[in-house]
Design a protein around this motif. Structure first.
Motif, PDB file in Angstrom:
ATOM      1  N   PHE A  39       0.869  -1.172   0.000  1.00  0.00           N
ATOM      2  CA  PHE A  39       0.000   0.000   0.000  1.00  0.00           C
ATOM      3  C   PHE A  39       0.905   1.221   0.000  1.00  0.00           C
ATOM      4  N   TRP A  40       0.850   1.983  -1.090  1.00  0.00           N
ATOM      5  CA  TRP A  40       1.699   3.149  -1.241  1.00  0.00           C
ATOM      6  C   TRP A  40       0.878   4.433  -1.144  1.00  0.00           C
ATOM      7  N   ALA A  41       1.431   5.445  -0.495  1.00  0.00           N
ATOM      8  CA  ALA A  41       0.800   6.765  -0.365  1.00  0.00           C
ATOM      9  C   ALA A  41       1.609   7.778  -1.166  1.00  0.00           C
ATOM     10  N   SER A  42       0.918   8.700  -1.824  1.00  0.00           N
ATOM     11  CA  SER A  42       1.591   9.651  -2.713  1.00  0.00           C
ATOM     12  C   SER A  42       1.894  10.969  -1.998  1.00  0.00           C
ATOM     13  N   GLU A  43       2.700  11.778  -2.652  1.00  0.00           N
ATOM     14  CA  GLU A  43       3.036  13.120  -2.154  1.00  0.00           C
ATOM     15  C   GLU A  43       2.710  14.160  -3.215  1.00  0.00           C
ATOM     16  N   HIS A  44       1.819  15.086  -2.877  1.00  0.00           N
ATOM     17  CA  HIS A  44       1.507  16.223  -3.736  1.00  0.00           C
ATOM     18  C   HIS A  44       1.370  17.457  -2.849  1.00  0.00           C
ATOM     19  N   HIS A  45       1.515  18.632  -3.441  1.00  0.00           N
ATOM     20  CA  HIS A  45       1.524  19.862  -2.646  1.00  0.00           C
ATOM     21  C   HIS A  45       0.648  20.946  -3.265  1.00  0.00           C
ATOM     22  N   ALA A  46      -0.056  21.663  -2.376  1.00  0.00           N
ATOM     23  CA  ALA A  46      -0.839  22.849  -2.748  1.00  0.00           C
ATOM     24  C   ALA A  46      -1.880  22.542  -3.820  1.00  0.00           C
ATOM     25  N   LEU A  47      -2.447  21.339  -3.764  1.00  0.00           N
ATOM     26  CA  LEU A  47      -3.484  20.952  -4.723  1.00  0.00           C
ATOM     27  C   LEU A  47      -4.796  20.710  -3.986  1.00  0.00           C
ATOM     28  N   PRO A  48      -5.917  21.203  -4.509  1.00  0.00           N
ATOM     29  CA  PRO A  48      -7.198  20.995  -3.838  1.00  0.00           C
ATOM     30  C   PRO A  48      -7.829  19.635  -4.114  1.00  0.00           C
ATOM     31  N   ILE A  50      -5.637  16.390  -4.731  1.00  0.00           N
ATOM     32  CA  ILE A  50      -4.786  15.339  -4.158  1.00  0.00           C
ATOM     33  C   ILE A  50      -4.101  15.935  -2.935  1.00  0.00           C
ATOM     34  N   VAL A  51      -4.580  15.566  -1.744  1.00  0.00           N
ATOM     35  CA  VAL A  51      -4.224  16.314  -0.541  1.00  0.00           C
ATOM     36  C   VAL A  51      -3.245  15.570   0.372  1.00  0.00           C
ATOM     37  N   GLY A  52      -2.679  14.463  -0.094  1.00  0.00           N
ATOM     38  CA  GLY A  52      -1.677  13.759   0.701  1.00  0.00           C
ATOM     39  C   GLY A  52      -0.321  14.430   0.543  1.00  0.00           C
ATOM     40  N   THR A  53       0.045  15.289   1.466  1.00  0.00           N
ATOM     41  CA  THR A  53       1.283  16.067   1.354  1.00  0.00           C
ATOM     42  C   THR A  53       2.468  15.417   2.068  1.00  0.00           C
ATOM     43  N   ALA A  54       2.199  14.476   2.963  1.00  0.00           N
ATOM     44  CA  ALA A  54       3.277  13.925   3.798  1.00  0.00           C
ATOM     45  C   ALA A  54       3.111  12.418   3.919  1.00  0.00           C
ATOM     46  N   PRO A  55       3.552  11.648   2.919  1.00  0.00           N
ATOM     47  CA  PRO A  55       3.350  10.191   2.961  1.00  0.00           C
ATOM     48  C   PRO A  55       3.981   9.520   4.164  1.00  0.00           C
ATOM     49  N   GLU A  56       5.099  10.070   4.656  1.00  0.00           N
ATOM     50  CA  GLU A  56       5.754   9.423   5.788  1.00  0.00           C
ATOM     51  C   GLU A  56       4.883   9.451   7.039  1.00  0.00           C
ATOM     52  N   ILE A  57       4.072  10.512   7.193  1.00  0.00           N
ATOM     53  CA  ILE A  57       3.172  10.576   8.351  1.00  0.00           C
ATOM     54  C   ILE A  57       1.997   9.633   8.161  1.00  0.00           C
ATOM     55  N   VAL A  58       1.442   9.604   6.958  1.00  0.00           N
ATOM     56  CA  VAL A  58       0.357   8.667   6.654  1.00  0.00           C
ATOM     57  C   VAL A  58       0.832   7.228   6.869  1.00  0.00           C
ATOM     58  N   MET A  59       2.064   6.946   6.443  1.00  0.00           N
ATOM     59  CA  MET A  59       2.610   5.601   6.606  1.00  0.00           C
ATOM     60  C   MET A  59       2.697   5.207   8.079  1.00  0.00           C
ATOM     61  N   ALA A  60       3.067   6.149   8.947  1.00  0.00           N
ATOM     62  CA  ALA A  60       3.151   5.846  10.376  1.00  0.00           C
ATOM     63  C   ALA A  60       1.772   5.494  10.929  1.00  0.00           C
ATOM     64  N   ALA A  61       0.751   6.234  10.471  1.00  0.00           N
ATOM     65  CA  ALA A  61      -0.611   5.940  10.918  1.00  0.00           C
ATOM     66  C   ALA A  61      -1.045   4.561  10.433  1.00  0.00           C
ATOM     67  N   ILE A  62      -0.680   4.216   9.206  1.00  0.00           N
ATOM     68  CA  ILE A  62      -1.036   2.905   8.655  1.00  0.00           C
ATOM     69  C   ILE A  62      -0.285   1.801   9.387  1.00  0.00           C
ATOM     70  N   ALA A  63       0.979   2.042   9.702  1.00  0.00           N
ATOM     71  CA  ALA A  63       1.773   1.043  10.419  1.00  0.00           C
ATOM     72  C   ALA A  63       1.132   0.679  11.752  1.00  0.00           C
ATOM     73  N   ALA A  64       0.510   1.669  12.396  1.00  0.00           N
ATOM     74  CA  ALA A  64      -0.114   1.428  13.699  1.00  0.00           C
ATOM     75  C   ALA A  64      -1.379   0.593  13.588  1.00  0.00           C
ATOM     76  N   ARG A  65      -1.950   0.515  12.379  1.00  0.00           N
ATOM     77  CA  ARG A  65      -3.224  -0.186  12.192  1.00  0.00           C
ATOM     78  C   ARG A  65      -3.083  -1.511  11.430  1.00  0.00           C
ATOM     79  N   THR A  66      -1.888  -1.836  10.955  1.00  0.00           N
ATOM     80  CA  THR A  66      -1.695  -3.039  10.140  1.00  0.00           C
ATOM     81  C   THR A  66      -0.552  -3.879  10.698  1.00  0.00           C
ATOM     82  N   ARG A  67      -0.453  -5.114  10.187  1.00  0.00           N
ATOM     83  CA  ARG A  67       0.583  -6.022  10.695  1.00  0.00           C
ATOM     84  C   ARG A  67       1.402  -6.677   9.597  1.00  0.00           C
ATOM     85  N   ARG A  68       0.866  -6.823   8.380  1.00  0.00           N
ATOM     86  CA  ARG A  68       1.554  -7.621   7.373  1.00  0.00           C
ATOM     87  C   ARG A  68       1.869  -6.855   6.091  1.00  0.00           C
ATOM     88  N   ILE A  69       0.962  -6.056   5.609  1.00  0.00           N
ATOM     89  CA  ILE A  69       1.096  -5.419   4.300  1.00  0.00           C
ATOM     90  C   ILE A  69       2.308  -4.484   4.274  1.00  0.00           C
TER      91      ILE A  69
END
Length: 348
Positions: A39-48, A50-69
């Motif tokens: 599961f990959w998260a993208s990085e884009h900036h100042a767009l109304p 695609i609002v995922g600006t910080a994939p590393e933070i999203v990844m940390a949130a996902i890591a806390a909720r998953t075990r294998r992927i």
């Protein structure tokens, strides 16, 4: 055949942008249950849209909720940042989700030049340093001492652990393909971004120029496609209207959250717009699940791939989740596929 997901945290009209980020995390949990490999998260900036600006933070949130992927960035736009800081971030992620982290990097700005300058005052020249940044990142991300310093956290001394994030090069041109081949890294081509243009040449260059590395003795490639599956062709085409309207509006410089398909259907398309959509629809992976799966298999066979990354937009999150569930069923995915071991190798 392995399947992965790229999620772009797409904003939808009538909902807050924060909803898009929370939906990304929920989708990752759903993807793990379905048996998706990555599961990959993208990085884009100042767009109304695609609002995922910080994939590393999203990844940390996902890591806390998953075990294998496997969890990854698709990608970190490296010229905006210090390679050392990115290595630190991803070593932290690897400590939180051991052996599950993919570090996808690209050199595109992920936004306009004004935004790029806000992220990095030297943005005009930063892209030229991309190869050196990748070289430095590989050393630091692997836990090595490089230029007299090391990125932490590091495994305990004497533990025998040599774990590190798996670095991917992302691209939509020959440049990224050649760079990935030079460093002996996995390569992901943005098929959906280019509507498939240039994919054969990029993969040929990557495979023919590939220099084996210790971690990747063989070339490992994938492509990211946009697909939407449903229980019927009509249903899938209806929900695809949201992205079609967005693409037409983007072409004329109008960027906004994606609209509900019912609203797009009521508004309709002009004759000129239908002419623009026609070639895009011919290449689209949109329709009944079995037909979409057959088309994806055919494309993977043509390009000698054993893994595909799927990107899906829909105004209703439930439609997106249903699409991914249908594809998981068609490809026979199971929770046993969603593991961090044995990365899929691509035919060279």
């Amino acid at each position: 055949m392995q399947l992965a997901i790229l999620d772009q945290s797409v904003a939808c009209a009538g909902r807050g942008e924060d909803d898009a980020l929370r939906d990304t995390v929920e989708l990752a949990v759903h993807a793990e249950a379905l048996g998706y490999r990555r599961f990959w998260a993208s990085e884009h900036h100042a767009l109304p849209t695609i609002v995922g600006t910080a994939p590393e933070i999203v990844m940390a949130a996902i890591a806390a909720r998953t075990r294998r992927i496997r969890i990854g960035s698709a990608g970190v736009m490296l010229p905006h940042y210090s390679a050392f800081k990115v290595a630190e971030q991803f070593r932290v992620l690897d400590a939180l989700a051991p052996g599950r982290i993919d570090l996808g990097v690209g050199r595109a700005p992920g936004g306009d030049m004004r935004t790029a300058l806000a992220l990095n005052p030297h943005a005009h020249h930063a892209a030229d340093a991309f190869p050196q940044q990748v070289h430095d990142l590989l050393r630091w991300a692997a836990g090595e001492r490089h230029q007299g310093i090391a990125a932490h956290p590091r495994p305990p001394e004497g533990s025998g652990i040599e774990r590190a994030p798996e670095v991917w090069v992302l691209g939509s041109s020959d440049y990224g393909a050649q760079l990935a081949a030079h460093f002996g890294l996995p390569y992901a081509f943005a098929y959906f971004f280019m509507d498939g243009r240039g994919v054969e040449e990029a993969l040929h260059l990557y495979r023919s120029l590939y220099r084996p590395s210790e971690r990747h003795p063989r070339p490992q490639a994938t492509i990211c496609v946009w697909a939407l599956a449903a229980d019927s062709d009509d249903e899938a085409r209806h929900h695809a209207l949201s992205r079609e309207r967005w693409r037409l509006d983007r072409a004329r410089g109008v960027l906004q959250p994606i609209a509900p398909p019912d609203e797009v259907a009521r508004r309709g398309f002009t004759a000129d717009e239908l002419a623009q959509l026609e070639p895009m629809r011919r290449k689209a992976f949109v329709g009944r699940a079995d037909r979409v799966a057959d088309a994806l298999r055919a494309l993977a066979a043509e390009l000698q791939l054993d893994e595909l990354v799927v990107n899906t937009w829909a105004h209703d999150p439930a439609v997106r989740r249903r699409s991914y569930a249908l594809l998981a069923r068609e490809f026979g995915l199971s929770t046993g596929n969603a593991t961090a071991s044995s990365p899929a190798a691509t035919a060279s």
